[in-house]
Design a protein around this motif. Structure first.
Motif, mmCIF file in Angstrom:
data_model
loop_
_atom_site.group_PDB
_atom_site.id
_atom_site.type_symbol
_atom_site.label_atom_id
_atom_site.label_comp_id
_atom_site.label_asym_id
_atom_site.label_seq_id
_atom_site.Cartn_x
_atom_site.Cartn_y
_atom_site.Cartn_z
ATOM 1 N N ASN A 87 0.797 -1.088 -0.021
ATOM 2 C CA ASN A 87 0.073 0.055 0.091
ATOM 3 C C ASN A 87 0.883 1.130 -0.058
ATOM 4 O OD1 ASN A 87 -1.830 2.032 0.638
ATOM 5 N ND2 ASN A 87 -3.094 0.962 1.895
ATOM 6 N N GLU A 88 1.111 2.001 -1.015
ATOM 7 C CA GLU A 88 2.209 2.922 -1.410
ATOM 8 C C GLU A 88 1.543 4.267 -0.581
ATOM 9 O OE1 GLU A 88 2.961 3.607 -5.214
ATOM 10 O OE2 GLU A 88 3.771 1.428 -5.584
ATOM 11 N N LYS A 89 0.251 4.247 -0.532
ATOM 12 C CA LYS A 89 -0.441 5.624 0.252
ATOM 13 C C LYS A 89 -0.109 5.485 1.420
ATOM 14 C CE LYS A 89 -4.607 8.208 0.803
ATOM 15 N NZ LYS A 89 -6.180 7.806 1.077
ATOM 16 N N LEU A 90 -0.195 4.320 2.052
ATOM 17 C CA LEU A 90 -0.090 4.356 3.518
ATOM 18 C C LEU A 90 1.540 4.181 4.027
ATOM 19 C CD1 LEU A 90 -1.353 3.643 6.177
ATOM 20 C CD2 LEU A 90 -1.116 1.244 5.869
ATOM 21 N N GLN A 91 2.668 3.963 2.992
ATOM 22 C CA GLN A 91 3.739 3.890 3.310
ATOM 23 C C GLN A 91 4.154 5.356 3.098
ATOM 24 O OE1 GLN A 91 5.686 1.386 0.327
ATOM 25 N NE2 GLN A 91 7.428 1.283 1.557
ATOM 26 N N ALA A 92 3.516 6.212 2.157
ATOM 27 C CA ALA A 92 3.773 7.536 2.075
ATOM 28 C C ALA A 92 3.253 8.497 3.388
ATOM 29 C CB ALA A 92 3.212 8.141 0.705
ATOM 30 N N GLU A 93 2.143 8.073 3.685
ATOM 31 C CA GLU A 93 1.542 8.720 5.108
ATOM 32 C C GLU A 93 2.649 8.495 6.054
ATOM 33 O OE1 GLU A 93 -2.191 7.188 5.878
ATOM 34 O OE2 GLU A 93 -3.122 8.256 3.877
ATOM 35 N N GLY A 94 3.109 7.171 6.245
ATOM 36 C CA GLY A 94 4.097 6.903 7.395
ATOM 37 C C GLY A 94 5.273 7.865 7.237
ATOM 38 N N VAL A 95 5.686 7.919 6.164
ATOM 39 C CA VAL A 95 6.952 8.561 5.886
ATOM 40 C C VAL A 95 6.873 10.111 6.096
ATOM 41 C CG1 VAL A 95 8.497 9.917 4.155
ATOM 42 C CG2 VAL A 95 8.115 7.413 4.179
ATOM 43 N N ALA A 96 5.700 10.493 6.025
ATOM 44 C CA ALA A 96 5.308 12.168 6.332
ATOM 45 C C ALA A 96 4.958 12.237 7.588
ATOM 46 C CB ALA A 96 3.893 12.299 5.525
ATOM 47 N N GLN A 97 4.487 11.044 8.436
ATOM 48 C CA GLN A 97 4.159 11.395 9.831
ATOM 49 C C GLN A 97 5.666 11.127 10.628
ATOM 50 O OE1 GLN A 97 0.999 8.853 11.141
ATOM 51 N NE2 GLN A 97 1.218 9.694 13.420
ATOM 52 N N GLU A 98 6.460 10.274 10.132
ATOM 53 C CA GLU A 98 7.811 10.408 10.753
ATOM 54 C C GLU A 98 8.657 11.556 10.444
ATOM 55 O OE1 GLU A 98 11.888 7.624 10.575
ATOM 56 O OE2 GLU A 98 10.501 7.338 8.894
ATOM 57 N N ARG A 99 8.274 12.230 9.475
ATOM 58 C CA ARG A 99 8.979 13.774 9.253
ATOM 59 C C ARG A 99 8.578 14.735 10.227
ATOM 60 N NH1 ARG A 99 12.100 10.221 7.434
ATOM 61 N NH2 ARG A 99 12.763 10.154 5.494
ATOM 62 N N LYS A 100 7.081 14.506 10.549
ATOM 63 C CA LYS A 100 6.732 15.554 11.299
ATOM 64 C C LYS A 100 7.167 15.181 12.794
ATOM 65 C CE LYS A 100 1.958 16.413 13.219
ATOM 66 N NZ LYS A 100 0.450 16.151 13.282
ATOM 67 N N GLY A 101 7.230 13.935 13.171
ATOM 68 C CA GLY A 101 7.669 13.733 14.436
ATOM 69 C C GLY A 101 9.122 14.164 14.790
ATOM 70 N N GLU A 102 9.856 14.010 13.400
ATOM 71 C CA GLU A 102 11.346 14.412 13.577
ATOM 72 C C GLU A 102 11.267 16.057 14.018
ATOM 73 O OE1 GLU A 102 12.893 12.845 10.039
ATOM 74 O OE2 GLU A 102 13.225 10.948 10.790
ATOM 75 N N ALA A 103 10.321 16.630 13.119
ATOM 76 C CA ALA A 103 10.552 18.297 13.243
ATOM 77 C C ALA A 103 9.908 18.398 14.989
ATOM 78 C CB ALA A 103 9.442 18.697 12.336
ATOM 79 N N GLN A 104 8.884 17.767 15.185
ATOM 80 C CA GLN A 104 8.427 18.232 16.687
ATOM 81 C C GLN A 104 9.602 17.793 17.681
ATOM 82 O OE1 GLN A 104 4.975 15.600 16.416
ATOM 83 N NE2 GLN A 104 3.654 17.176 16.898
ATOM 84 N N GLN A 105 10.561 16.883 17.376
ATOM 85 C CA GLN A 105 11.446 16.692 18.583
ATOM 86 C C GLN A 105 12.511 17.932 18.414
ATOM 87 O OE1 GLN A 105 13.025 12.964 19.288
ATOM 88 N NE2 GLN A 105 11.897 12.118 18.149
#
Length: 60
Positions: free
Chosen positions: A29-47
């Motif tokens: 599921n490429e869409k879910l994979q892409a959402e995961g990447v975006a959410q991971e990047r958001k988390g990195e920015a929050q940290q």
């Protein structure tokens, strides 16, 4: 938000993003994979924001 709040939310978003990426990859599921990447990047920015707030005394 304070330093610790940002860091905690960042860790949670990174973890959730990694899980989404793994599930997306396992299910092709490429869409879910892409959402995961975006959410991971958001988390990195929050940290990073939490670290900056810690360095500047929560005045950011």
């Amino acid at each position: 938000m304070g330093e610790m709040t940002d860091k905690a939310k960042g860790l949670a978003n990174e973890a959730a993003g990694n899980i989404k990426q793994a599930v997306g990859k396992a299910t092709s599921n490429e869409k879910l994979q892409a959402e995961g990447v975006a959410q991971e990047r958001k988390g990195e920015a929050q940290q990073v924001a939490g670290k900056v707030k810690g360095a500047l005394g929560d005045k950011v």
